[in-house]
Write a protein that holds these residues in place. Structure first.
Motif, PDB file in Angstrom:
ATOM      1  N   HIS A   4      -3.125   5.628  -5.874  1.00 36.22           N
ATOM      2  CA  HIS A   4      -4.657   5.508  -6.208  1.00 36.22           C
ATOM      3  C   HIS A   4      -5.390   6.373  -5.199  1.00 36.22           C
ATOM      4  N   PRO A   5      -6.560   6.976  -5.606  1.00 40.74           N
ATOM      5  CA  PRO A   5      -7.149   8.035  -4.790  1.00 40.74           C
ATOM      6  C   PRO A   5      -7.408   7.439  -3.378  1.00 40.74           C
ATOM      7  N   LEU A   6      -7.811   5.988  -3.273  1.00 43.88           N
ATOM      8  CA  LEU A   6      -8.189   5.532  -1.867  1.00 43.88           C
ATOM      9  C   LEU A   6      -6.705   5.480  -0.954  1.00 43.88           C
ATOM     10  N   ASP A   7      -5.748   5.114  -1.701  1.00 45.58           N
ATOM     11  CA  ASP A   7      -4.221   5.179  -0.862  1.00 45.58           C
ATOM     12  C   ASP A   7      -4.133   6.720  -0.322  1.00 45.58           C
ATOM     13  N   PHE A   8      -4.235   7.368  -1.465  1.00 39.43           N
ATOM     14  CA  PHE A   8      -3.947   8.915  -0.927  1.00 39.43           C
ATOM     15  C   PHE A   8      -4.910   9.285   0.077  1.00 39.43           C
ATOM     16  N   ALA A   9      -5.990   8.918   0.180  1.00 39.68           N
ATOM     17  CA  ALA A   9      -7.067   9.305   1.188  1.00 39.68           C
ATOM     18  C   ALA A   9      -6.732   8.738   2.314  1.00 39.68           C
ATOM     19  N   ILE A  10      -6.233   7.659   2.342  1.00 39.85           N
ATOM     20  CA  ILE A  10      -5.727   6.880   3.703  1.00 39.85           C
ATOM     21  C   ILE A  10      -4.460   7.545   4.462  1.00 39.85           C
ATOM     22  N   VAL A 188       0.801  -6.426   7.261  1.00 42.54           N
ATOM     23  CA  VAL A 188       0.446  -6.592   5.966  1.00 42.54           C
ATOM     24  C   VAL A 188       1.316  -6.796   5.033  1.00 42.54           C
ATOM     25  N   LEU A 189       2.498  -6.057   5.056  1.00 48.80           N
ATOM     26  CA  LEU A 189       3.434  -6.236   4.065  1.00 48.80           C
ATOM     27  C   LEU A 189       4.136  -7.650   4.211  1.00 48.80           C
ATOM     28  N   PHE A 190       4.290  -7.946   5.260  1.00 52.97           N
ATOM     29  CA  PHE A 190       5.071  -9.542   5.440  1.00 52.97           C
ATOM     30  C   PHE A 190       4.101 -10.570   5.125  1.00 52.97           C
ATOM     31  N   LEU A 191       3.002 -10.452   5.284  1.00 55.87           N
ATOM     32  CA  LEU A 191       1.922 -11.386   5.069  1.00 55.87           C
ATOM     33  C   LEU A 191       1.612 -11.494   3.364  1.00 55.87           C
ATOM     34  N   PHE A 192       1.598 -10.501   2.885  1.00 56.54           N
ATOM     35  CA  PHE A 192       1.382 -10.271   1.398  1.00 56.54           C
ATOM     36  C   PHE A 192       2.564 -11.005   0.665  1.00 56.54           C
ATOM     37  N   ALA A 193       4.027 -10.722   1.168  1.00 55.22           N
ATOM     38  CA  ALA A 193       5.026 -11.087   0.731  1.00 55.22           C
ATOM     39  C   ALA A 193       5.222 -12.745   0.788  1.00 55.22           C
ATOM     40  N   TRP A 194       4.646 -13.139   1.885  1.00 57.60           N
ATOM     41  CA  TRP A 194       4.533 -14.507   2.050  1.00 57.60           C
ATOM     42  C   TRP A 194       3.611 -15.244   1.069  1.00 57.60           C
ATOM     43  N   ALA A 296       9.529   0.030  -1.763  1.00 56.75           N
ATOM     44  CA  ALA A 296       9.562  -0.617  -3.061  1.00 56.75           C
ATOM     45  C   ALA A 296       8.772  -2.105  -3.142  1.00 56.75           C
ATOM     46  N   LEU A 297       9.244  -2.838  -2.122  1.00 54.31           N
ATOM     47  CA  LEU A 297       8.325  -4.077  -1.892  1.00 54.31           C
ATOM     48  C   LEU A 297       6.980  -3.867  -1.818  1.00 54.31           C
ATOM     49  N   GLY A 298       6.579  -2.977  -0.953  1.00 58.67           N
ATOM     50  CA  GLY A 298       5.241  -2.748  -0.704  1.00 58.67           C
ATOM     51  C   GLY A 298       4.294  -2.111  -2.143  1.00 58.67           C
ATOM     52  N   GLU A 299       5.119  -1.505  -2.813  1.00 56.21           N
ATOM     53  CA  GLU A 299       4.543  -0.861  -4.208  1.00 56.21           C
ATOM     54  C   GLU A 299       4.489  -1.965  -5.166  1.00 56.21           C
ATOM     55  N   ALA A 300       5.235  -3.108  -4.902  1.00 61.45           N
ATOM     56  CA  ALA A 300       5.289  -4.155  -5.911  1.00 61.45           C
ATOM     57  C   ALA A 300       4.249  -5.169  -5.753  1.00 61.45           C
ATOM     58  N   ILE A 301       3.924  -5.291  -4.295  1.00 63.26           N
ATOM     59  CA  ILE A 301       2.819  -6.477  -4.082  1.00 63.26           C
ATOM     60  C   ILE A 301       1.458  -5.955  -3.383  1.00 63.26           C
ATOM     61  N   LEU A 302       1.467  -4.877  -2.996  1.00 60.42           N
ATOM     62  CA  LEU A 302       0.279  -4.601  -2.127  1.00 60.42           C
ATOM     63  C   LEU A 302      -0.790  -3.975  -3.036  1.00 60.42           C
ATOM     64  N   PRO A 303      -1.999  -4.487  -2.816  1.00 56.92           N
ATOM     65  CA  PRO A 303      -3.066  -3.840  -3.529  1.00 56.92           C
ATOM     66  C   PRO A 303      -3.594  -2.618  -3.105  1.00 56.92           C
ATOM     67  N   ILE A 304      -4.537  -1.865  -3.738  1.00 52.92           N
ATOM     68  CA  ILE A 304      -5.104  -0.853  -3.314  1.00 52.92           C
ATOM     69  C   ILE A 304      -5.635  -0.898  -2.049  1.00 52.92           C
ATOM     70  N   GLY A 305      -5.472   0.108  -1.153  1.00 52.79           N
ATOM     71  CA  GLY A 305      -5.952   0.324   0.287  1.00 52.79           C
ATOM     72  C   GLY A 305      -5.014  -0.531   1.055  1.00 52.79           C
ATOM     73  N   ALA A 306      -4.509  -1.525   0.732  1.00 47.49           N
ATOM     74  CA  ALA A 306      -3.292  -2.080   1.681  1.00 47.49           C
ATOM     75  C   ALA A 306      -2.194  -1.480   1.577  1.00 47.49           C
ATOM     76  N   TYR A 307      -1.727  -0.869   0.439  1.00 48.05           N
ATOM     77  CA  TYR A 307      -0.656   0.015   0.247  1.00 48.05           C
ATOM     78  C   TYR A 307      -0.743   1.244   0.991  1.00 48.05           C
ATOM     79  N   GLY A 308      -1.960   1.804   0.980  1.00 48.74           N
ATOM     80  CA  GLY A 308      -2.216   2.960   1.808  1.00 48.74           C
ATOM     81  C   GLY A 308      -1.950   3.129   3.130  1.00 48.74           C
ATOM     82  N   LEU A 309      -2.387   1.625   3.874  1.00 46.84           N
ATOM     83  CA  LEU A 309      -2.096   1.164   4.957  1.00 46.84           C
ATOM     84  C   LEU A 309      -0.787   1.058   5.446  1.00 46.84           C
TER      85      LEU A 309
END
Length: 462
Positions: A4-10, A188-194, A296-309
C-alpha cells in the motif's frame, strides 16, 4: 506482493532517515573519533547499540522458530545471556582498560604482529556481514520482488554508503533509532497475532497438539547439536562488536551495567521472536520458506500502516547489525591487517578502514550468494573462528593465563585448521569420521596447544 502507498512511504522514510543520520555531521572525524567515538560512548548509546546489533540474523530466528519452535529461545537466547553475563563479570572492565581499538590490536599487544594479523583473519571470518547481507537480499526479494543477487548487492552498498563518512558514531546514532523501531515492529505484530487468533497460553497448547517437538527444549534435534550451539555462544566473549563498544566507553563502570540491562532487553525480544514464529507455525502451516515466516505472518494479519511499521522494524534489526559488522570488519582488514604492510601503514586509520569496508562488502556479497542459509552461515563461521580466538582473547585481556607468543601463533593457525578440516571432511566424505560436530575437535586442539604452552612457559623454555 503489493505494498500500500502508506506502507511504502513509511519504509521509504526509514531509509531516508538512516542516510540523513549517516551524513548529518559536516566535519570529517579524526581517526580516534572515527574508530571509537573518541572513547566518549555513554551508557544509553552503549546499551541500545548493543541490543540492536545482536539480532541481525532475524531470518535465522524466523527460520528456526518456525521449524523447531521453543528451542529457538534455547539455541539463540539463553546461551548468549550466560556468556554475556560472563563477559560483564570477567572481561568488560579489563577490556576497557586496554587502550586498543580492536580484538586483533588487543592480541597483538600481547603476542606480537603475527598474532595481530592471524587473529585479524579469524575476526574477519567471525564478523563477516554475509548473513545480514543475505537477509537484506531475502527481504527485498519478498517485499519488492527484487531478484536475490541484486538485493544482496543493494543491501551491502547502502550500508557502506551511510557508515562511510562518520564511522562508529553513525553506527551508534542509527542504532538508537533502529532499536526503537525493532521493538515497536515486533510488539505490534505479536499483539495483532494475539488479538486475531489466541493468547500465548492457548497458542502453546495448539503447538503442543500439532508438534510436541516444537515445545521441547531441543526442538527434536540431538542434544549434541544443541550443545554445540550453546558452547558456540562463547562467541560473545570474542565478539568484535562487544569489544569495540566496550573500548569506546567513556566510563568503564558502564560496561557491566550496560550488558546486564542488555540481557534483560534481549530476553523480551527473544520472547517476541519465538512466539511470533509459533503463531506462524500454527496458522501458516504450508510456508515453503521458513525464513520468511515472520514476514508472512505480518502480511497476513497487519493492517495498512502497521504493516509498514513492522517492515521498518525488521529492516532495523538487520541494518543495525549489518552496518556494525561491516565497520568492525573494515577496522580489522584495514588498520589491523593492511596497516601492517609496508607502504600502506602510513595511511590514516580512517582511510584504511574505508578501504577495508569496501573489500569486506565485496567478499560478503559472494559469501551470501553461495551459502543461501542464514543458520548455515552462523554455524560455519562460529565453528571455524570461535575456538581459535577464545583463549588468545581471554589471555590478552588478563582473564586467563598467557602462553609464549609462538604457542599463541600456533594456536591461531592450527585450531581453525583442525575445525575446518573436520567440518569439510564430515561433509565431503561422510561416515568416515565420528559423529562429532567440528566445534569440539577445534576446542580439543585449543586446550592441547594452550596446555603445552603453559607447561613450556612455566619451565622457562619460552
Amino acid at each position: 506482493m503489493s505494498f500500500h502507498p502508506l506502507d511504502f512511504a513509511i519504509v521509504a522514510a526509514y531509509f531516508v532517515v538512516v542516510v540523513v543520520l549517516g551524513w548529518i555531521k559536516k566535519a570529517q572525524p579524526k581517526d580516534e573519533d572515527y574508530l571509537l567515538m573518541g572513547r566518549q560512548l555513554t551508557l544509553p548509546g552503549f546499551l541500545l547499540s548493543l541490543v540492536s546489533t545482536w539480532y541481525g540474523g532475524i531470518l535465522g530466528s524466523s527460520e528456526y522458530s518456525y521449524s523447531y519452535g521453543f528451542s529457538n529461545w534455547i539455541v539463540f537466547g539463553v546461551p548468549y545471556y550466560v556468556f554475556a553475563i560472563l563477559f560483564a563479570i570477567v572481561l568488560a572492565r579489563r577490556a576497557r582498560r586496554k587502550y586498543v581499538v580492536s580484538i586483533p590490536h588487543l592480541i597483538g599487544e600481547n603476542y606480537g604482529p603475527a598474532g595481530r594479523v592471524l587473529s585479524g583473519i579469524l575476526v574477519l571470518i567471525l564478523a563477516t556481514p554475509a548473513p545480514y547481507v543475505l537477509t537484506i537480499g531475502v527481504l527485498l526479494h519478498f517485499l519488492f520482488g527484487v531478484p536475490l543477487v541484486p538485493g544482496i548487492i543493494a543491501g551491502a552498498l547502502f550500508s557502506f554508503i551511510y557508515v562511510y563518512r562518520d564511522g562508529l558514531a553513525v553506527v551508534v546514532r542509527t542504532d538508537l533509532f533502529q532499536c526503537i523501531l525493532m521493538y515497536g515492529g515486533y510488539i505490534v505484530l505479536f499483539l495483532f497475532a494475539w488479538w486475531t487468533w489466541e493468547s500465548p497460553v492457548q497458542l502453546w497448547e495448539a503447538v503442543r497438539e500439532r508438534s510436541p517437538d516444537h515445545v521441547s527444549v531441543t526442538g527434536g534435534s540431538p542434544v549434541s547439536y544443541i550443545l554445540v550451539w550453546f558452547f558456540m555462544a562463547s562467541w560473545t566473549l570474542v565478539s568484535p562488536m562487544f569489544h569495540q563498544r566496550v573500548y569506546a566507553l567513556k566510563d568503564e563502570r558502564n560496561a557491566r551495567r550496560g550488558i546486564v540491562f542488555a540481557v534483560l532487553m534481549w530476553t523480551v525480544f527473544d520472547f517476541l521472536t519465538t512466539f511470533v514464529g509459533l503463531y506462524a507455525f500454527v496458522h501458516l502451516p504450508d510456508l515453503s520458506d521458513p525464513r520468511i515466516s515472520h514476514l508472512a505472518l505480518g502480511e497476513a494479519i497487519l493492517p495498512i500502516g502497521a504493516y509498514g511499521l513492522f517492515i521498518t522494524g525488521i529492516l532495523s534489526v538487520v541494518m543495525s547489525t549489518l552496518d556494525s559488522e561491516l565497520f568492525v570488519s573494515g577496522v580489522t582488514l584495514g588498520p589491523d591487517i593492511l596497516g601492517r604492510m609496508p607502504g600502506v601503514k602510513r595511511l590514516r586509520k580512517s582511510v584504511l578502514t574505508r578501504i577495508g569496508m569496501a573489500l569486506v562488502a565485496l567478499v560478503s556479497i559472494g559469501f551470501a550468494i553461495f551459502v543461501p542459509s542464514v543458520v548455515d552461515i552462523y554455524y560455519t563461521i562460529g565453528t571455524l573462528a570461535v575456538p581459535g580466538l577464545l583463549l588468545p582473547v581471554l589471555s590478552s585481556a588478563g582473564a586467563f593465563p598467557s602462553v609464549p607468543p609462538r604457542f599463541a601463533v600456533a594456536h591461531l593457525v592450527v585450531v581453525p585448521l583442525v575445525a575446518a578440516t573436520w567440518y569439510i571432511a564430515g561433509r565431503a566424505i561422510p561416515d568416515t569420521l565420528p559423529a562429532i560436530e567440528a566445534f569440539y575437535p577445534g576446542c580439543a586442539a585449543s586446550i592441547l596447544i594452550w596446555s603445552a604452552g603453559l607447561l613450556v612457559g612455566r619451565s622457562g623454555k619460552a
